[in-house]
Design an enzyme around this catalytic site. Structure first.
Site, PDB file in Angstrom:
ATOM      1  CE  LYS A  13       2.575  -5.255  -5.253  1.00 10.23           C
ATOM      2  NZ  LYS A  13       2.763  -6.534  -4.589  1.00 10.23           N
ATOM      3  NE  ARG A  88      -1.714  -7.827  -7.280  1.00 11.46           N
ATOM      4  CZ  ARG A  88      -2.042  -8.081  -6.040  1.00 11.46           C
ATOM      5  NH1 ARG A  88      -2.949  -8.968  -5.771  1.00 11.46           N
ATOM      6  NH2 ARG A  88      -1.460  -7.450  -5.060  1.00 11.46           N
ATOM      7  NE  ARG A 127       1.850  -8.032   5.020  1.00 14.03           N
ATOM      8  CZ  ARG A 127       1.542  -7.757   3.748  1.00 14.03           C
ATOM      9  NH1 ARG A 127       2.234  -6.840   3.092  1.00 14.03           N
ATOM     10  NH2 ARG A 127       0.578  -8.411   3.139  1.00 14.03           N
ATOM     11  NE  ARG A 160      -3.135  -8.438   3.616  1.00 13.46           N
ATOM     12  CZ  ARG A 160      -2.712  -8.081   2.404  1.00 13.46           C
ATOM     13  NH1 ARG A 160      -2.115  -6.926   2.240  1.00 13.46           N
ATOM     14  NH2 ARG A 160      -2.877  -8.879   1.370  1.00 13.46           N
ATOM     15  NE  ARG A 171      -1.406 -12.665  -0.556  1.00 16.69           N
ATOM     16  CZ  ARG A 171      -0.900 -12.095   0.533  1.00 16.69           C
ATOM     17  NH1 ARG A 171      -0.749 -12.793   1.650  1.00 16.69           N
ATOM     18  NH2 ARG A 171      -0.556 -10.840   0.524  1.00 16.69           N
TER      19      ARG A 171
HETATM   20  P1  AMP Z   1      -2.774  -7.297  -1.886  1.00 10.64           P
HETATM   21  O1  AMP Z   1      -3.081  -6.483  -0.680  1.00 10.64           O
HETATM   22  O2  AMP Z   1      -2.223  -6.478  -3.026  1.00 10.64           O
HETATM   23  O3  AMP Z   1      -1.931  -8.510  -1.586  1.00 10.64           O
HETATM   24  O4  AMP Z   1      -4.191  -7.835  -2.421  1.00 10.64           O
HETATM   25  C1  AMP Z   1      -4.984  -8.681  -1.608  1.00 10.64           C
HETATM   26  C2  AMP Z   1      -5.915  -9.478  -2.486  1.00 10.64           C
HETATM   27  O5  AMP Z   1      -6.795  -8.585  -3.194  1.00 10.64           O
HETATM   28  C3  AMP Z   1      -5.232 -10.298  -3.581  1.00 10.64           C
HETATM   29  O6  AMP Z   1      -4.761 -11.558  -3.107  1.00 10.64           O
HETATM   30  C4  AMP Z   1      -6.378 -10.442  -4.583  1.00 10.64           C
HETATM   31  O7  AMP Z   1      -7.327 -11.415  -4.164  1.00 10.64           O
HETATM   32  C5  AMP Z   1      -7.066  -9.077  -4.499  1.00 10.64           C
HETATM   33  N1  AMP Z   1      -6.465  -8.152  -5.490  1.00 10.64           N
HETATM   34  C6  AMP Z   1      -5.735  -7.033  -5.250  1.00 10.64           C
HETATM   35  N2  AMP Z   1      -5.373  -6.437  -6.393  1.00 10.64           N
HETATM   36  C7  AMP Z   1      -5.877  -7.196  -7.399  1.00 10.64           C
HETATM   37  C8  AMP Z   1      -5.828  -7.133  -8.828  1.00 10.64           C
HETATM   38  N3  AMP Z   1      -5.162  -6.166  -9.459  1.00 10.64           N
HETATM   39  N4  AMP Z   1      -6.470  -8.102  -9.519  1.00 10.64           N
HETATM   40  C9  AMP Z   1      -7.163  -9.070  -8.912  1.00 10.64           C
HETATM   41  N5  AMP Z   1      -7.230  -9.226  -7.572  1.00 10.64           N
HETATM   42  C10 AMP Z   1      -6.586  -8.286  -6.818  1.00 10.64           C
END
Ligand code: AMP
Length: 218
Positions: A13, A88, A127, A160, A171
């Site tokens: 994404k 989400r 990654r 990360r 996740r």
């Molecule tokens: P990502 O970089 O998109 O994988 O996001 C990293 C972490 O941020 C996720 O595992 C969640 O803990 C939090 N996060 C990101 N976007 C959201 C969202 N829309 N709703 C809730 N938690 C989020």
């Protein structure tokens, strides 16, 4: 255009949204980045979000929605945006349509990038991200010219904290339980465009751009 990207972690994404945003001159809004920036600055939002992020769980809806609402209210979103990582949950999807309605806007489309779980685990475990400019790499599929150093800015590459196997599995579980229902939700609303996220990055990039072109020039 106001586009949201949907898909599991590691579906690509971030890379595809960034390319779309550049190509069609829209703002790329990344909810995970907003949380990480808050965490770096040790704000109240960042400190509250941290434990959820570390466990691979979603940050509570009210906190996430308030953060995104504040971001979408800024003038630089007027040219259009690509939302990456939000919504989400069904509650977030409904909050997003309320936020946009208040701003006299609405979602143009939701691009769903589909990738099977096994491929996600392989992708995320290898990654690496530049600590400085966030450029993404992969130890096998997209290694930097010099190990551990970003080709773009010379910054240090890092893994990360949530890209470890246990958190990746958590996740994915979160995605299937809480985010996957949005696929049907947006399909029923006539907004969903599914993109096959398997295969070469360049091929998936072209599929994504073709979908955006169809939206722009129907
Ligand atoms: P990502 O970089 O998109 O994988 O996001 C990293 C972490 O941020 C996720 O595992 C969640 O803990 C939090 N996060 C990101 N976007 C959201 C969202 N829309 N709703 C809730 N938690 C989020």
């Amino acid at each position: 255009m106001h586009i949201a990207l949907l898909g599991p972690c590691g579906a690509g994404k971030g890379s595809h949204a960034a390319k779309l945003a550049t190509r069609f001159e829209m703002l790329h809004v990344v909810s995970g980045e907003l949380f990480r920036a808050n965490l770096e600055k040790r704000t109240a939002v960042g400190l509250l979000a941290r434990s959820y992020m570390d466990r691979g769980e979603l940050v509570p809806d009210d906190l996430t929605e308030a953060m995104v609402e504040e971001r979408l209210a800024r003038p630089d979103t007027q040219a259009g945006f690509v939302l990456d990582g939000f919504p989400r949950t069904l509650a977030q999807a409904e909050a997003l349509s309320d936020i946009l309605a208040q701003q006299h806007r609405q979602l143009t489309s939701v691009l769903y990038i589909s990738v099977v779980d096994q491929e996600i685990v392989t992708r995320l475990a290898g990654r690496r991200i530049c600590r400085n400019c966030q450029a993404p790499y992969h130890l096998t599929f997209k290694p930097p010219a010099q190990a551990g150093i970003c080709d773009v800015c010379g910054g240090a590459l890092e893994q990360r904290a949530d890209d470890n196997p246990a958190t990746i599995r958590a996740r994915l579980k979160t995605f299937h339980a809480q985010t996957a229902p949005l696929i049907q939700y947006y399909k029923a609303a006539g907004l969903l465009l599914e993109i096959d996220g398997q295969g070469e990055v360049a091929v998936v990039k072209e599929r994504t751009a073709a979908a955006a072109r169809r939206l722009l020039y129907p």
